[in-house]
Design an enzyme around this catalytic site. Structure first.
Site, PDB file in Angstrom:
ATOM      1  N   HIS A 241     -37.362  59.185 -71.669  1.00 34.30           N
ATOM      2  CA  HIS A 241     -37.724  60.017 -72.836  1.00 34.30           C
ATOM      3  C   HIS A 241     -37.774  59.194 -74.142  1.00 34.30           C
ATOM      4  CE1 HIS A 241     -36.975  63.629 -70.438  1.00 34.30           C
ATOM      5  NE2 HIS A 241     -35.728  63.273 -70.225  1.00 34.30           N
TER       6      HIS A 241
HETATM    7  C1  BDR Z   1     -34.179  64.471 -74.972  1.00 35.20           C
HETATM    8  O1  BDR Z   1     -32.943  65.176 -74.996  1.00 35.20           O
HETATM    9  C2  BDR Z   1     -31.869  64.278 -74.823  1.00 35.20           C
HETATM   10  O2  BDR Z   1     -31.069  64.718 -73.765  1.00 35.20           O
HETATM   11  C3  BDR Z   1     -32.454  62.924 -74.569  1.00 35.20           C
HETATM   12  O3  BDR Z   1     -31.694  61.931 -75.249  1.00 35.20           O
HETATM   13  C4  BDR Z   1     -33.855  63.002 -75.118  1.00 35.20           C
HETATM   14  O4  BDR Z   1     -33.878  62.665 -76.489  1.00 35.20           O
HETATM   15  C5  BDR Z   1     -34.922  64.852 -73.700  1.00 35.20           C
HETATM   16  O5  BDR Z   1     -35.174  66.231 -73.681  1.00 35.20           O
END
Ligand code: BDR
Ligand code: CA
Length: 313
Positions: A241
């Site tokens: 992500h």
């Molecule tokens: C996002 O949410 C967090 O859990 C991760 O760091 C990322 O930024 C993914 O949905």
């Protein structure tokens, strides 16, 4: 090569930690400051994690500034069930010695905006609370900076653009939808790395790549293994992500984006935190676009960047 000046706004976070490795491993980027926000873990834990990561990287020269300890309006939540109790999975880094900067996240964002103007890009890989506060504090900010790249949202522009905390909402937007609404409606030029591409099976870190990283046998690869092993085993791979948002800045030619009009649902019973793309009559309205959403990734080049810059460093 043109240097891109960035502020990394983050809630570390396992994949945030990989975004640190990428940002500080990329000569194209100069990180002017790290700002922290409550999200994956409490602000206190995330702020400590940011310092630990900077110490690991030998970059204690970079100011780390504290930000929002809770969302603008809503209750504080966290995602420790995914990121572990400390926020850094199974990694255990020494208690940090570096001092936090005296400036708050909003103060440093305002200062750097005035100093660097169009040379500055904000990169937000956590809930958008700090960015919203910065925009509210300086309504001219959106036109002063180069723009904002976020990890956030699920836009239903690919078969994978659906929610991870609810059927339709992505964590960062869901955590502080009021802040996200302010930011999406602020007219700041925005690029979004959302779940549409970060959870696409072709773009994730595969178990094979994870084994390749393990085989490197370095201090850096060991950190990655300790950070990610739990998630890789549980989810059969790792969704990159936050590194995807940083990768966009490092090399935008790896990505294809689609311009669209996005707003954020703040009060839906089932849809709070949904990033709603205007698509009436089956048409994505590009003329009134307020964001560019990543819809396609050159998987080979993206993975090469991850292996070279995150894993090998
Ligand atoms: C996002 O949410 C967090 O859990 C991760 O760091 C990322 O930024 C993914 O949905
Ligand atoms: Ca994050």
């Amino acid at each position: 090569m043109t240097l891109k000046h960035i502020i990394l706004d983050t809630d570390p976070g396992v994949d945030d930690a990989l975004a640190f490795l990428l940002a500080f491993g990329s000569p194209e980027l100069t990180v002017e400051a790290v700002t922290t926000v409550a999200g994956n873990v409490s602000h206190e834990k995330g702020h400590r994690n940011a310092k630990q990561l900077l110490e690991f990287l030998g970059r204690t020269d970079v100011p780390v500034c504290g930000g929002a300890v809770r969302p603008l309006v809503r209750q504080l939540r966290h995602a420790e069930e995914v990121h572990g109790e400390t926020g850094l999975g199974g990694a255990s880094l020494p208690e940090p010695k570096m001092k936090s900067d005296n400036r708050s996240a909003v103060q440093v964002i305002h200062q750097k905006t005035d100093e660097l103007g169009k040379e500055l890009t904000l990169v937000a890989v956590g809930p958008l609370t700090n960015i919203a506060a910065a925009v509210v504090g300086d309504p001219e900010l959106p036109s002063k900076v180069n723009g904002l790249v976020i990890m956030g949202g699920a836009f239903n522009l690919t078969p994978y653009g659906h929610g991870n905390v609810s059927a339709v909402a992505e964590f960062n937007v869901w955590h502080d939808p009021d802040a996200a609404k302010i930011v999406f409606n602020s007219s700041i030029p925005m690029v979004c790395a959302g779940l549409d591409t970060t959870t696409h099976p072709d773009y994730r870190l595969s178990v094979e790549m994870f084994k390749e990283i393990e085989a490197l046998g370095t201090r850096r690869s060991q950190l990655i293994i300790d950070l990610c092993r739990g998630i890789v085993e549980r989810f059969n791979g790792f969704s990159l992500h936050d590194p995807m948002a940083v990768a966009y800045l490092v090399d935008p030619t790896i990505f294809k984006t689609r311009r669209c009009r996005v707003d954020v649902e703040t009060c839906g019973e089932l849809t709070k935190g949904m990033t709603v793309v205007e698509r009436r009559h089956h048409r994505i309205v590009e003329e009134e676009a307020n964001a560019e959403v990543i819809v396609e990734v050159d998987a080979k080049r993206f993975h090469r960047l991850i292996m070279d810059r995150v894993a090998r460093g």
